[in-house]
Design a protein around this motif. Structure first.
Motif, mmCIF file in Angstrom:
data_model
loop_
_atom_site.group_PDB
_atom_site.id
_atom_site.type_symbol
_atom_site.label_atom_id
_atom_site.label_comp_id
_atom_site.label_asym_id
_atom_site.label_seq_id
_atom_site.Cartn_x
_atom_site.Cartn_y
_atom_site.Cartn_z
ATOM 1 N N ASP A 10 0.848 -1.187 0.000
ATOM 2 C CA ASP A 10 0.000 0.000 0.000
ATOM 3 C C ASP A 10 0.886 1.241 0.000
ATOM 4 O O ASP A 10 2.058 1.172 0.407
ATOM 5 N N SER A 37 -9.802 6.558 4.725
ATOM 6 C CA SER A 37 -9.933 6.269 6.159
ATOM 7 C C SER A 37 -8.870 7.079 6.895
ATOM 8 O O SER A 37 -8.521 8.167 6.469
ATOM 9 N N ASP A 38 -8.308 6.528 7.962
ATOM 10 C CA ASP A 38 -7.254 7.244 8.694
ATOM 11 C C ASP A 38 -5.884 7.121 8.019
ATOM 12 O O ASP A 38 -4.907 7.649 8.510
ATOM 13 N N ASP A 40 -3.732 4.694 7.657
ATOM 14 C CA ASP A 40 -2.668 3.946 8.327
ATOM 15 C C ASP A 40 -2.117 2.914 7.345
ATOM 16 O O ASP A 40 -2.621 1.798 7.222
ATOM 17 N N HIS A 44 -3.167 -1.070 6.781
ATOM 18 C CA HIS A 44 -3.806 -1.434 5.514
ATOM 19 C C HIS A 44 -3.031 -2.560 4.829
ATOM 20 O O HIS A 44 -3.624 -3.496 4.275
ATOM 21 N N THR A 47 -3.497 -5.869 6.643
ATOM 22 C CA THR A 47 -4.859 -6.330 6.358
ATOM 23 C C THR A 47 -4.906 -7.017 4.995
ATOM 24 O O THR A 47 -5.461 -8.117 4.854
ATOM 25 N N ILE A 59 -8.585 -5.072 0.742
ATOM 26 C CA ILE A 59 -9.276 -4.173 1.656
ATOM 27 C C ILE A 59 -10.368 -3.361 0.942
ATOM 28 O O ILE A 59 -11.428 -3.120 1.502
ATOM 29 N N TRP A 70 -17.107 4.537 5.517
ATOM 30 C CA TRP A 70 -15.708 4.275 5.867
ATOM 31 C C TRP A 70 -14.853 5.535 5.836
ATOM 32 O O TRP A 70 -13.667 5.479 6.134
ATOM 33 N N GLU A 74 -11.162 4.319 11.487
ATOM 34 C CA GLU A 74 -9.890 3.866 12.048
ATOM 35 C C GLU A 74 -9.554 2.495 11.476
ATOM 36 O O GLU A 74 -10.407 1.606 11.411
ATOM 37 N N SER A 75 -8.329 2.327 11.085
ATOM 38 C CA SER A 75 -7.912 1.130 10.357
ATOM 39 C C SER A 75 -7.946 -0.148 11.175
ATOM 40 O O SER A 75 -7.936 -1.241 10.610
ATOM 41 N N HIS A 76 -7.998 -0.047 12.494
ATOM 42 C CA HIS A 76 -8.093 -1.274 13.295
ATOM 43 C C HIS A 76 -9.381 -2.025 12.967
ATOM 44 O O HIS A 76 -9.440 -3.250 13.120
ATOM 45 N N PHE A 78 -10.595 -2.509 9.965
ATOM 46 C CA PHE A 78 -10.286 -3.339 8.803
ATOM 47 C C PHE A 78 -9.412 -4.527 9.204
ATOM 48 O O PHE A 78 -9.652 -5.658 8.780
#
Length: 159
Positions: A10, A37-38, A40, A44, A47, A59, A70, A74-76, A78
């Motif tokens: 990513d 999203s945030d 991160d 990402h 994930t 993702i 979305w 926060e990426s947590h 995902f």
């Protein structure tokens, strides 16, 4: 025994902000990261590595950026989804290896906190989560300080 490996990749560009969120940790910086999203990039990428090991897309398929729910997420969310999907499919995460690629900010002083944050979200021991960084020797968009890239590998095991 079913052993699977997945890779993730990513990138996110720098934008307005005073910190970047990397692997769940806010790191002070002169810029933020741009994303739906945030942004991160570490989370990402991990994930996507888990989804890849499961052959379950990426993702963007699970959390489409076109879906306004979305925006700013926060990426947590995902990452937990990918971990739960792996568990639902009978897999255990064996280990995760995540490499952040950037000239700045300096990641080294924050890697222990990043490992702990990622391990907590994934329900793993921190000694099974690797977070490290490298530069691109001032080459390409990361070398010019335009953003951050990340690569990750996840190993999943089903007895």
């Amino acid at each position: 025994m079913d052993i699977r490996l997945g890779n993730g990749f990513d990138v996110h560009a720098f934008g307005v902000g005073d910190h970047v969120t990397l692997c769940g940790v806010q790191v002070p910086h002169s810029h933020g990261l741009v994303g739906h999203s945030d942004a991160d990039v570490g989370m990402h990428t991990v994930t996507d590595a888990i989804y890849g090991a499961l052959a379950q897309g990426d993702i963007g398929q699970h959390f489409p950026p076109s879906d306004p729910q979305w925006k700013g997420a926060e990426s947590h969310i995902f990452l937990r989804h990918a971990v739960n999907l792996a568990r639902d499919m009978g897999f255990t995460l064996s280990n995760v290896d995540c490499t952040l690629i950037c000239e700045f900010p300096k990641v080294g002083p924050h890697t222990a906190s990043m490992r702990d944050a990622m391990a907590k979200i994934m329900g793993m021991d921190p000694d099974r989560v690797s977070v490290k960084a490298t530069t691109s020797e001032k080459l390409g968009f990361t070398g010019r300080g335009e953003g951050i890239a990340c690569i990750a590998t996840a190993a999943l095991v089903k007895p």
